[in-house]
Design a protein around this motif. Structure first.
Motif, PDB file in Angstrom:
ATOM      1  N   SER A 248      81.234 -28.784  17.034  1.00 52.44           N
ATOM      2  CA  SER A 248      80.512 -27.559  17.391  1.00 52.44           C
ATOM      3  C   SER A 248      80.985 -26.434  16.479  1.00 52.44           C
ATOM      4  N   ALA A 249      80.157 -25.407  16.333  1.00 53.46           N
ATOM      5  CA  ALA A 249      80.506 -24.340  15.395  1.00 53.46           C
ATOM      6  C   ALA A 249      79.801 -23.045  15.756  1.00 53.46           C
ATOM      7  N   ILE A 250      80.368 -21.945  15.265  1.00 51.56           N
ATOM      8  CA  ILE A 250      79.768 -20.612  15.353  1.00 51.56           C
ATOM      9  C   ILE A 250      79.788 -20.030  13.950  1.00 51.56           C
ATOM     10  N   ALA A 251      78.679 -19.470  13.494  1.00 53.91           N
ATOM     11  CA  ALA A 251      78.635 -18.819  12.185  1.00 53.91           C
ATOM     12  C   ALA A 251      79.087 -17.373  12.336  1.00 53.91           C
ATOM     13  N   THR A 252      79.961 -16.929  11.457  1.00 56.27           N
ATOM     14  CA  THR A 252      80.493 -15.567  11.511  1.00 56.27           C
ATOM     15  C   THR A 252      80.062 -14.808  10.269  1.00 56.27           C
ATOM     16  N   LEU A 253      79.634 -13.558  10.463  1.00 56.38           N
ATOM     17  CA  LEU A 253      79.205 -12.686   9.362  1.00 56.38           C
ATOM     18  C   LEU A 253      79.950 -11.360   9.468  1.00 56.38           C
ATOM     19  N   VAL A 254      80.468 -10.872   8.349  1.00 52.57           N
ATOM     20  CA  VAL A 254      81.189  -9.604   8.312  1.00 52.57           C
ATOM     21  C   VAL A 254      80.636  -8.767   7.159  1.00 52.57           C
ATOM     22  N   GLU A 255      80.239  -7.536   7.459  1.00 53.18           N
ATOM     23  CA  GLU A 255      79.772  -6.619   6.415  1.00 53.18           C
ATOM     24  C   GLU A 255      80.990  -6.048   5.681  1.00 53.18           C
ATOM     25  N   ARG A 256      80.997  -6.120   4.358  1.00 52.72           N
ATOM     26  CA  ARG A 256      82.202  -5.817   3.582  1.00 52.72           C
ATOM     27  C   ARG A 256      82.622  -4.352   3.668  1.00 52.72           C
ATOM     28  N   THR A 257      81.685  -3.419   3.748  1.00 52.94           N
ATOM     29  CA  THR A 257      82.039  -1.996   3.736  1.00 52.94           C
ATOM     30  C   THR A 257      82.469  -1.499   5.109  1.00 52.94           C
ATOM     31  N   THR A 258      81.752  -1.866   6.173  1.00 53.74           N
ATOM     32  CA  THR A 258      82.028  -1.355   7.517  1.00 53.74           C
ATOM     33  C   THR A 258      82.852  -2.303   8.370  1.00 53.74           C
ATOM     34  N   ARG A 259      83.012  -3.583   7.926  1.00 62.33           N
ATOM     35  CA  ARG A 259      83.686  -4.640   8.698  1.00 62.33           C
ATOM     36  C   ARG A 259      82.939  -4.966   9.977  1.00 62.33           C
ATOM     37  N   ARG A 365      86.704  -1.959  18.088  1.00 61.00           N
ATOM     38  CA  ARG A 365      88.118  -1.722  17.801  1.00 61.00           C
ATOM     39  C   ARG A 365      88.281  -0.777  16.607  1.00 61.00           C
ATOM     40  N   PRO A 366      89.112   0.257  16.721  1.00 61.32           N
ATOM     41  CA  PRO A 366      89.364   1.124  15.557  1.00 61.32           C
ATOM     42  C   PRO A 366      90.137   0.352  14.485  1.00 61.32           C
ATOM     43  N   ARG A 367      89.812   0.602  13.231  1.00 60.97           N
ATOM     44  CA  ARG A 367      90.431  -0.116  12.121  1.00 60.97           C
ATOM     45  C   ARG A 367      91.179   0.848  11.208  1.00 60.97           C
ATOM     46  N   LYS A 368      92.367   0.477  10.834  1.00 68.62           N
ATOM     47  CA  LYS A 368      93.166   1.300   9.922  1.00 68.62           C
ATOM     48  C   LYS A 368      92.449   1.478   8.591  1.00 68.62           C
ATOM     49  N   THR A 369      91.830   0.391   8.085  1.00 65.93           N
ATOM     50  CA  THR A 369      91.160   0.457   6.788  1.00 65.93           C
ATOM     51  C   THR A 369      89.937   1.366   6.813  1.00 65.93           C
ATOM     52  N   LEU A 370      89.441   1.713   8.030  1.00 63.98           N
ATOM     53  CA  LEU A 370      88.296   2.606   8.172  1.00 63.98           C
ATOM     54  C   LEU A 370      88.737   4.005   8.595  1.00 63.98           C
ATOM     55  N   TRP A 372      90.728   4.628  11.056  1.00 64.91           N
ATOM     56  CA  TRP A 372      90.762   4.506  12.509  1.00 64.91           C
ATOM     57  C   TRP A 372      89.403   4.749  13.161  1.00 64.91           C
ATOM     58  N   GLU A 373      88.356   4.648  12.387  1.00 64.72           N
ATOM     59  CA  GLU A 373      87.021   4.570  12.973  1.00 64.72           C
ATOM     60  C   GLU A 373      86.741   3.116  13.321  1.00 64.72           C
ATOM     61  N   THR A 374      85.653   2.909  14.060  1.00 62.19           N
ATOM     62  CA  THR A 374      85.286   1.544  14.443  1.00 62.19           C
ATOM     63  C   THR A 374      84.145   1.055  13.556  1.00 62.19           C
ATOM     64  N   PRO A 375      84.023  -0.271  13.387  1.00 63.95           N
ATOM     65  CA  PRO A 375      82.869  -0.792  12.647  1.00 63.95           C
ATOM     66  C   PRO A 375      81.536  -0.366  13.252  1.00 63.95           C
ATOM     67  N   ALA A 376      81.480  -0.267  14.583  1.00 64.95           N
ATOM     68  CA  ALA A 376      80.227   0.142  15.235  1.00 64.95           C
ATOM     69  C   ALA A 376      79.859   1.563  14.831  1.00 64.95           C
ATOM     70  N   GLU A 377      80.857   2.469  14.756  1.00 65.27           N
ATOM     71  CA  GLU A 377      80.574   3.851  14.360  1.00 65.27           C
ATOM     72  C   GLU A 377      80.100   3.909  12.906  1.00 65.27           C
ATOM     73  N   ARG A 378      80.691   3.115  12.033  1.00 62.13           N
ATOM     74  CA  ARG A 378      80.300   3.115  10.627  1.00 62.13           C
ATOM     75  C   ARG A 378      78.872   2.578  10.445  1.00 62.13           C
ATOM     76  N   ILE A 379      78.557   1.500  11.135  1.00 57.48           N
ATOM     77  CA  ILE A 379      77.222   0.917  10.982  1.00 57.48           C
ATOM     78  C   ILE A 379      76.170   1.817  11.606  1.00 57.48           C
ATOM     79  N   ARG A 380      76.527   2.515  12.694  1.00 56.56           N
ATOM     80  CA  ARG A 380      75.596   3.446  13.329  1.00 56.56           C
ATOM     81  C   ARG A 380      75.279   4.593  12.374  1.00 56.56           C
ATOM     82  N   ALA A 381      76.289   5.077  11.663  1.00 53.55           N
ATOM     83  CA  ALA A 381      76.069   6.160  10.702  1.00 53.55           C
ATOM     84  C   ALA A 381      75.116   5.730   9.584  1.00 53.55           C
ATOM     85  N   LEU A 382      75.282   4.504   9.139  1.00 51.37           N
ATOM     86  CA  LEU A 382      74.395   3.990   8.090  1.00 51.37           C
ATOM     87  C   LEU A 382      72.962   3.879   8.584  1.00 51.37           C
TER      88      LEU A 382
END
Length: 386
Positions: A248-259, A365-370, A372-382
């Motif tokens: 069994s498997a799950i496919a995972t996708l991560v956007e490089r800029t916003t994570r 989750r807030p990310r240090k590389t962002l 301390w913003e969250t990926p959701a906040e970054r993608i929402r801004a885009l």
């Protein structure tokens, strides 16, 4: 030109071939069928039988003139390295020449050495293990005891240090086993080899990599710089996380800029077509400016990458073999996902709703590389700015 490298070397050195006969520029004529080497003047209309040798042979063989100089320099007390330097040869070539072609009573004689070397080059030679000899019996006995050809070759030196006739290379043993024209060992001895094969397995040339898929891959080295430095959003990294026995498997996708993370449900199987359809459906939920490219490893689940590109208008780039760091954001995310989907568990029990909840939790989750913003906040801004 589509010819063997030996043929090209013959052309380069001016060697002419006629059937099994080779005619060298210095007048040597070698008949491999009869195992005879003769010499005639290059200007003569027909070869005449005569003394072996003379003249300047092709590059990789020592010429008579070089052998005469070896005799002179050796008589003058020159070292092997100084002789090699004077002749522009390897020191091992000079050492081997003096060891193999010197007369045991009279020392090194150029003409005699030249005749010995020419005779030794004659073909065809009798296979070393073809006759009934002590060497053949030794090799047969050890093969029956399941020794490898390499073990036999090295052990001969230990047990017979002073008998040069009791020497055989591992390759010669393999040739005797596998090549029928030169086979000197009984076919049943082949069964003693650990592989159990009656034929040799061809080895691929590492310099000639086969294409992984029917459609050519575009490697990560060709990925544009703006994707590499994460300057433009919309470029994704992907992979599969698998469950018990890879069933069994799950496919995972991560956007490089916003994570930003997306999880793709694969309820039936995770073959190429199922993964392609799942990825196409996931990308269809995004606006066009967030569908730039996808970077994946060379797993067989991406065999349908060409049809995925056509359906989504996204370029697919492939990582080099055994280079997971080339999609580091995705690898890091897969590690985080193992908190929710432990290894060696059945991933087919998780439905689309559960996968969405896990993705939302990671994207919240807030990310240090962002900063301390969250990926959701970054993608929402885009999404709001376009």
């Amino acid at each position: 030109m589509g010819v063997n490298i030996r043929t090209a070397q013959d052309w380069d050195h001016g060697v002419r071939r006629s059937g099994r006969v080779r005619v060298y520029p210095d007048g040597r004529v070698i008949d491999y069928k009869q195992g005879v080497t003769t010499f005639h003047s290059p200007s003569a209309s027909a070869p005449e039988p005569g003394a072996i040798s003379a003249g300047t042979p092709v590059g990789r063989f020592l010429s008579l003139q070089e052998r005469e100089r070896i005799r002179d320099l050796t008589g003058a007390g020159s070292s092997l390295r100084s002789i090699a330097l004077a002749l522009d040869r390897s020191p091992s070539t000079i050492s081997r020449e003096l060891r193999r072609n010197a007369d045991p009573r009279l020392g090194y004689l150029p003409h005699g050495a030249d005749r010995k070397a020419a005779t030794r080059r004659s073909r065809p030679k009798t296979a070393k293990l073809a006759g009934d000899s002590d060497l053949r019996k030794y090799v047969q006995d050890r093969l029956v005891r399941k020794w490898s050809p390499e073990q036999i070759s090295h052990r001969l030196v230990t047990e017979h240090p002073d008998d040069q006739e009791m020497r055989v290379s591992p390759e010669t043993i393999y040739q005797a086993l596998y090549v029928q024209a030169r086979g000197g060992l009984k076919r049943e001895i082949q069964a003693a080899l650990r592989t159990g094969r009656a034929r040799r397995k061809p080895h691929s040339n590492p310099a000639e990599r086969r294409h992984r898929f029917a459609d050519p891959m575009v490697m990560i080295s060709e990925r544009p710089p703006e994707i590499e430095d994460r300057a433009i959003p919309g470029h994704w990294e992907g992979d599969l996380i698998t469950g018990t026995l890879n069933q069994s498997a799950i496919a995972t996708l991560v956007e490089r800029t916003t994570r930003y993370v997306m999880l793709v449900h694969l309820p039936g199987d995770h073959g190429a077509e199922a993964v392609r359809d799942g990825l196409v459906a996931a990308m269809a939920t995004l606006p066009a400016h967030l569908r730039g490219s996808l970077t994946w490893d060379q797993g067989s689940e991406m065999a349908a990458h060409r049809s995925f590109s056509i359906a989504t208008d996204m370029d697919v780039y492939f990582c080099d073999p055994a280079s997971p760091w080339q999609r580091g954001s995705n690898e890091n995310t897969n590690g985080l996902l193992r908190q929710y989907f432990p290894k060696s568990t059945d991933l087919s029990v998780y439905g689309p709703e559960e996968l969405e909840l896990v993705a939302q939790e990671l994207n919240g989750r807030p990310r240090k590389t962002l900063g301390w913003e969250t990926p959701a906040e970054r993608i929402r801004a885009l999404l709001l700015t376009t």
